[in-house]
Every structure is written in structure tokens, then in C-alpha cells.
Scaffold this motif. Sequence first.
Motif, short mmCIF file in Angstrom:
data_model
loop_
_atom_site.label_atom_id
_atom_site.label_comp_id
_atom_site.label_asym_id
_atom_site.label_seq_id
_atom_site.Cartn_x
_atom_site.Cartn_y
_atom_site.Cartn_z
N GLY A 183 -3.38 -31.62 22.06
CA GLY A 183 -2.57 -30.44 21.84
C GLY A 183 -2.68 -29.39 22.93
O GLY A 183 -2.30 -28.24 22.71
N LYS A 184 -3.22 -29.76 24.08
CA LYS A 184 -3.39 -28.74 25.12
C LYS A 184 -2.05 -28.21 25.63
O LYS A 184 -1.90 -27.00 25.87
N SER A 185 -1.06 -29.08 25.77
CA SER A 185 0.25 -28.59 26.21
C SER A 185 0.89 -27.73 25.13
O SER A 185 1.53 -26.73 25.42
N THR A 186 0.68 -28.14 23.85
CA THR A 186 1.22 -27.35 22.74
C THR A 186 0.66 -25.94 22.80
O THR A 186 1.38 -24.95 22.64
N LEU A 187 -0.65 -25.85 23.04
CA LEU A 187 -1.31 -24.55 23.13
C LEU A 187 -0.66 -23.71 24.22
O LEU A 187 -0.33 -22.53 24.01
N LEU A 188 -0.45 -24.32 25.36
CA LEU A 188 0.15 -23.59 26.47
C LEU A 188 1.56 -23.11 26.11
O LEU A 188 1.95 -21.99 26.43
N ASN A 189 2.31 -23.94 25.45
CA ASN A 189 3.69 -23.59 25.09
C ASN A 189 3.73 -22.43 24.11
O ASN A 189 4.60 -21.57 24.18
N VAL A 190 2.76 -22.40 23.18
CA VAL A 190 2.74 -21.28 22.23
C VAL A 190 2.43 -19.99 22.98
O VAL A 190 3.04 -18.95 22.77
N VAL A 191 1.41 -20.04 23.88
CA VAL A 191 1.07 -18.85 24.66
C VAL A 191 2.27 -18.40 25.48
O VAL A 191 2.54 -17.20 25.63
N GLY A 192 3.05 -19.38 25.98
CA GLY A 192 4.17 -19.04 26.84
C GLY A 192 5.44 -18.66 26.08
O GLY A 192 6.46 -18.39 26.70
N GLY A 193 5.38 -18.69 24.76
CA GLY A 193 6.54 -18.28 23.99
C GLY A 193 7.61 -19.35 23.89
O GLY A 193 8.76 -19.08 23.54
N LEU A 194 7.26 -20.60 24.19
CA LEU A 194 8.24 -21.68 24.07
C LEU A 194 8.12 -22.40 22.73
O LEU A 194 8.93 -23.24 22.39
N LEU A 195 7.07 -22.07 21.98
CA LEU A 195 6.88 -22.67 20.67
C LEU A 195 6.37 -21.58 19.75
O LEU A 195 5.65 -20.67 20.17
N GLY A 196 6.68 -21.72 18.46
CA GLY A 196 6.13 -20.76 17.51
C GLY A 196 4.85 -21.29 16.89
O GLY A 196 4.70 -22.49 16.72
N ALA A 197 3.94 -20.38 16.52
CA ALA A 197 2.69 -20.81 15.88
C ALA A 197 2.91 -20.91 14.38
O ALA A 197 3.73 -20.19 13.81
N THR A 198 2.18 -21.82 13.74
CA THR A 198 2.27 -21.91 12.28
C THR A 198 1.25 -20.99 11.62
O THR A 198 1.42 -20.53 10.51
N GLY A 199 0.16 -20.71 12.37
CA GLY A 199 -0.86 -19.81 11.83
C GLY A 199 -1.63 -19.18 12.97
O GLY A 199 -1.66 -19.72 14.08
N GLY A 200 -2.22 -18.05 12.74
CA GLY A 200 -3.01 -17.40 13.78
C GLY A 200 -2.15 -16.58 14.70
O GLY A 200 -0.97 -16.33 14.44
N GLU A 201 -2.72 -16.17 15.83
CA GLU A 201 -2.00 -15.22 16.68
C GLU A 201 -2.37 -15.38 18.14
O GLU A 201 -3.50 -15.77 18.47
#
Lengths: 343, 266, 260
Positions: free
Chosen positions: C45-63
Motif C-alpha cells: 500500500g505504499k503507493s496508496t499512501l502516497l496518493n492519499v497524501v497527494g490528494g488523488l485518493l480519499g482516506a477511509t479513516g484517519g487524517e
Amino acid sequence: MSCARIGILALAWSLLAICRVVPAAHADSPVKIGALKLTSSAPLFVGMDKGFFKEFGIEPELVFFQAAAPIATALATGQIDVGATGITAALYNIVLGGEQIWLVADKGREWPGYPLTGIVVQKELYDGGLRSIADLKGKRIGITTLGSTFHYSLGNILEKSGLKLVDVRVVPLQTMPAALEALKGKQVDAILLPQPFPGTAEAQGFGKILFWAGDLHPWQTVAVFFSKKFAADRRRAVAFMKGYVKASRYYYDAVLVQKDGRPAPGPHYDDVVRITAKYTEAKPEVIRLGFPYQDRNARLLVTDIERQMAWWTENGFMKRTIPLKGIVDTSFVEEAAKAVPEQ
Amino acid sequence: MAVERVAAHDRASFLLRADHRLLRVGALAGLLVLWEALTRVGWIPALFLPSPLGVIRELGEMAASGQLFVHLDASLRRLLLGFALGAVAGVAVGVVTGFFSRAEAVGQPLIAATFPIPKIALLPLLILWLGLGEPSKIAVIALGVFFPMAINTYAGVREADPLLVRAAVAFGAGRWSIIRKVILPSALPMIFAGLKLGAGTALLLLVAAEMIAADSGIGFLVLHAGNIMDTTKLMVGIVCLSLLGVLSHWVLTRGERLAVPWRCTA
Amino acid sequence: MRVIVEGLSKTYRDGSGQDVVALDGIGLTVEPEEFVAILGPSGCGKSTLLNVVGGLLGATGGEVAFEGERRAGQPLTATVFQEFALFPWRTARGNVEFGLEELGVPAAERRARAARFIAMTGLEGFERKYPHQLSGGMRQRVGIARALAVEPAVLLMDEPFSALDAQTRTLMMEELLGIWERTRTSILYVTHNIQEAVYMADRVVVLSRRPGRVLEVVPVELKRPRHEGQMGEAGFLQASERIWGLIKSQAQAALVEERR
């Protein structure tokens, strides 16, 4: 029996079968006549209906077309033996192009007092004041094809009123029914079509016959043509012509006789009307409006042929004219006229 | 056991395709020469198949008298107008249906239903609605061009690399920016393919439209020459049509090379 | 700019309709001017993490939060992609200027700013070339210049050199470090290559297999500026071994797992 024997027998049998088919080229085969479903073809219809062709040993077969130009092509390729249609630029160009067809007899002229081609305008336009040829300036005029007899009539009629073809918008509509429809649908302001179409337009209420072309510009419009091959078969060609001359006289005496400038229908008038209505599938009342003129013995107005070729050449439809003896052959009709006894 | 020594040889040489440039040119030239010769000798009747030199002569005469350019002008005008109309409308619809799912839901079935209708069959209807003049001719050409453009543009838009769209979003691009700067350029190769398809259809429909009630144009020329049995003029018309087709293809190919330099398509 | 990730979770539905937990309660911080690598086995999930930080994906929980001073109009993040993601219809310069265009920077200023980073990434002379005319290494330089040109608060890099051959990769790593020394932007750098992570980063966040959790944050005690010679030093080897120890079994399991 060996395979070789069977093979030879089969071959011989097929050759025999072919031989039975080949004699089709002899005197018993039907003469194909290309014509249009027009009142002007009445003499042909009469000849067929009354058996005049059969009398002289000819079996006629009518082939109907939708416009004159395809008849010319069919003649050039030998698909039909006789063409009975308008003399068009296409016909002259076929001969210029090196394929021989022969103009041999009269089958209809634009003639004063006799309706062949009518200039039909929209009823509304007529009611609104369109009454003369000069009024046609700038209007859309529907014809079948460029280079047709209607085109020729239109051009000459316009010239007589001081106009030229470029002063109107000529709209080619390919077939006669299409031209009629175009007038009905108001896509054109006027059309030039032969009987029975003008009559039909008036009868159905959307058109008004302004003039008959023959009253404004008489000319040798429709003729009988022979294909090169049929003309070479002298015996059959003259036989056909005899039947045609007899039919022509019958037709003339029945419908074309006039006394003091008024039509004087002969004894067989109703018969000719009936036959014409049957073959053209038009209503008898429409047919009765009038029949086109042709010479009683179906002789051609030869001098007009030259005049026509000059006009087409002048207007760019032909490259040059043809010497008369290269296209006209009146010997058939002369021979037939002398040979057929008067009844 | 004897030690053999065998040399390796090229077993794939028969797969090589030579250019045969001389044969290409020679074949066409040879055909023309043969045709001319047969016409002169009389084996081919001049009425049915005019000689090449005769056609060239007629072409020259028509050019000199200006007649040729009147017809070419009329035809080109109709072709270009109809083509432009159809292409612009087609690209717009293709982009909208490709990008917006609601537009796709509405537009795709409509296009799928109307696309198979042969546009020539619509011509009489268009004449009824728009009259016998220019509008009906331009309309039928535009319709013929619209469909390949809409369909190809839609495909090009759908094919846009999602990675590139994501990258654009990552750099702050909004909806219209993405359409303008990513989707459209991305779809250009498909759009050009549609243009080439459309060009062929446009030419076909131009001739059909000009054969029904026109007084100028190459299609009209062909019809008219056929009607008066001037087969030489007829051939000139056909040659012009062929040249128009070749020219439009060439223009589109050059245009594609200029507009889409990052992809070398044929 | 400091980046704070707290309890970040991301769940999505896969092709067969099942819920997949990509990230489970991720917590990490990137300090201002810090170079942080994220490393883990495939599917962590490292790319997923990067995408959330970059605003290309939404998080399901946390901030994910950003703390710190920001210039007017400065974007929070900019991304460098593994597959370069260059626009093939734009020249190198055109690509570099893209982000600036979207920020509404006027043309003359765009030119100037782009030129700086074009020079910085060694692209001088190649501005007018199209991506298809450039080698892999040159293309990624364009990708880096494009991201740098908007002068983001945080630079996100998603395995930026894994599509390059080994030699080019080594050279590019050196280059990137050189550039970073000059710009000192916070960098979040995703990779699967341990040597790469240790060589480049101040700290390495090691993630587990799916669902991705933080196994450990391994600090790298190596002096800056980094150089090749350090690859033989004790600090380098220790960190590498530590990381490998953490993920070896994870990597083995990931090897046989079906990729969802």
C-alpha cells in the motif's frame, strides 16, 4: 462404357443442346422495341395491339424505359433493335463517338395545334400572374436530363422570347415521374413534360399548362431509330417499317385530322384512345386532351435534323455536327410507304 | 566420428521486401500505354472507353475555357463546408459523450441507432426539408462525416491514458483543463483516423448529392456527360474525383504528421 | 512544511466485490526539509499512501495534515510518477510548465521559472524535444523538473527510478540528492529498493504486507552530502540489514500471494 466414351457423348449432347439455342438469331426472333409510356408512342401501341407488325412477319417486343437517354445507350449496345424516342444530344454523341445508329422515321413532332410537350407551371404561380415565357426568368424549370428534347425545346422557346438558358435555373430530375413529383412538391416552378403528364398535372390540380411547346417552336422531336445490326438485316427492317407505316396511317386518320383548325376525330378515335390509355396506364380523359403530330407516312423532317445538330454544337453539347448521310436513312420508310397499300 | 564444419546461412532472407520502385511506376505507365494503343488500333471502341490522351486533351480544353474550375470550385465549396460542419459537430459530441457519463447514456444509443442508416438514403428527405439547393447537399455531407467523427472521437476520449489524467489532476487541473489539455490531444490520433474515414464518405455523398438536381460540380459533370454520352468528359470527371480523393488523403496525412508528431501513424 | 499522518486507513472494494484493507492505521511524520523513504514488500500500500497524501485518493479513516508556513498560491504537494506520466504532445518545456499553467502563472514568469528547473535537472538544450525523443533518464528528469517547478511544500515521489536501468538509476539518485540539497523541500519517497531508500533518506518507514501497517521507522545515520563511498560504511549496512530483517518474511509471503 469407358470414361472417355461417356465424356464424348456428354460433349456431343451439350453441343446439340447449344445448337437448338443458337438459331435464335433467325427471322423468328422478336424485334425488341425500346419506348416510353407516352402518348407519343401511340402508333407503336396501335401497331402492336392491332397486329400490324405480325401481318408483315414481325414479332414485336416492347421494352419500356424511364427516359430517352437509356434507350439511346441500349440501341448503341445492340440490346434493342428499334428505339422509339426523342432525338437527344446523347444520340448524336453516340454517333460522333463512333457507334452507328440510324434515324429512320417520324414518331412525333412539336407542331402547332398538336400537344406533345407541355410547359406546366405551378397552379399557384399561374393564379398569381405567371402567364408568359418572359415571366419564367429566374425560375426553376424541371426537365428529365440535360441534353434531352425538353432541354432543346426550352432553349429554343426561351430564345424566341429574347431569353437564354442561363436566364433560368434548369433542374435535371432524371425521370418524368420525378419531374412531376417535383412540381407537385413545389421544388420547381415549372416543368417540361410530354403527354400524358401535363394532363395529369392539371387533372390533379397542382399544375397549369402554360403553353404547348409545339405552338412556340415546332421541330422534329421524336423518331424511330434502328440499331446498326437491325438496319443491316434489310428484310426484317423493311418488314417492321411496313407494319409501322400502316399503324401510322391508322393513327393519323383516327386522331390527327383537323377541319378548320379544330380536331375532327376519325372513326377509330375511341379505339386509339383506349389502346393508348391501356399501354401508358393513364386515364382516357387525359389522353383525349390531344395527340402529338406525326407525318401520315412517318416521313422525317430531314432539314430540321441539321438545325438541331447546329444548336447542340453552338451550346456546347456536341463537338461538331454530323453529315446527314452519316445518321439519317430514309430508304426504309420510303420503301415501306410505297409497298403498303392504302385501306 | 568425423568433425564437420558447416557455415551458418541466412534462412530468413526470403522475408525481406524490396521496394520495387521501378515496377511501381512502370506498371501504371505500361497500363496507360497499352490502353492508348488499344484505343488507337480500334480494339477498344472510343465511345465506351476514351483514350488516355483524349481525356488529357479534354481536361486541358476544359481548364483553358475555365469550365473545369467552375465545377471544381462548386464541388470543393460543398465538400469543405460539409466536412467542417460534420467534423466539428462530431468531435464535440464525441468529447461530450466520452467524458460525461450522462451524455454517454443518452448519446451512445442514439448514435448506434442512427449510424447504420446509409446517408444516401436520407438525401431525398433532406431535399424535401431543405430544398434542391446548397443546404441539402452540405447537410448530407455533414451527416456522413459526423458519424465517423463522433464515434472515433468517443473512442479516443475513452482511450485516454488514465495515468495522464491522474497526473493532470495531481498538478491541479480541473474538468475543462483536463478536456482541453489531456483528453483532446490524447484523442487526436483517433480523430485523424475519423477524418480520413469521413473524407472518403464525404466524397461519395458529394457525388450523390450533385447527381440529384445540381447545375455545377464534378458529380454533376459526370452525370451530365453521361446523359449526353460524352464519355471523354465523363472520364475527365472521374479523373477529377480520383484526384480529389488522393489530394484529401495526402492533406490529411500531412496534417496528421504536423498535429500528432509524437505518433507515427500511416 | 511538516506532514502529519495519523491513523490513516484505506479500504476499497476489489473486482470480486470484496473489501480490501490497503492501509491500516498508518502514522508517520515528515519534518520540514526532511527526506523520508517509504519501503515495503509488494502490495503493502505504499503507493496508496502516497496518493492519499497527494490528494488523488480519499482516506477511509484517519487524517493527513500539513503544518507550516505556505507562500501565497503554493501547492501543498507535487508528484513524480514511476511511469513518468509526461504528456506526449507537449515538449519538455511544455511539460515542465504544465503545473505552472494550472496555477495561473502568466506566460513570461512561467518561462523563467521553468527555465530554472530545466537547468537544474540538466535538461538544457532539450527543451523543445518531445518525450518520445528522449531517453528514460531524460524523461524522468522532465518529470522531476515538472514537479519542482511548482515549488510545492512537499515533493511526492512514487518509485521514480524503478523504470530505469541500473546505471541510469544510480546516476539519477545522485542528481536528485544534489537537487534536494539546493531546494531542501520535504520529500516523501516511495521505493521497494532497500539500498535506494537507505542511500537517499534521513529515515525509512518500513511497511508490512497488506493490510499495510508501520512495522518500524529506521533512522539512517549517514552524513550529508551523501556519496557512493558511504555504501560500504557500517551505518549503511546496519540500516540495510535491519530493514531486510523486517521485511524478508513479508516479501516471501507476498511472492506467493495472488495479486489482487
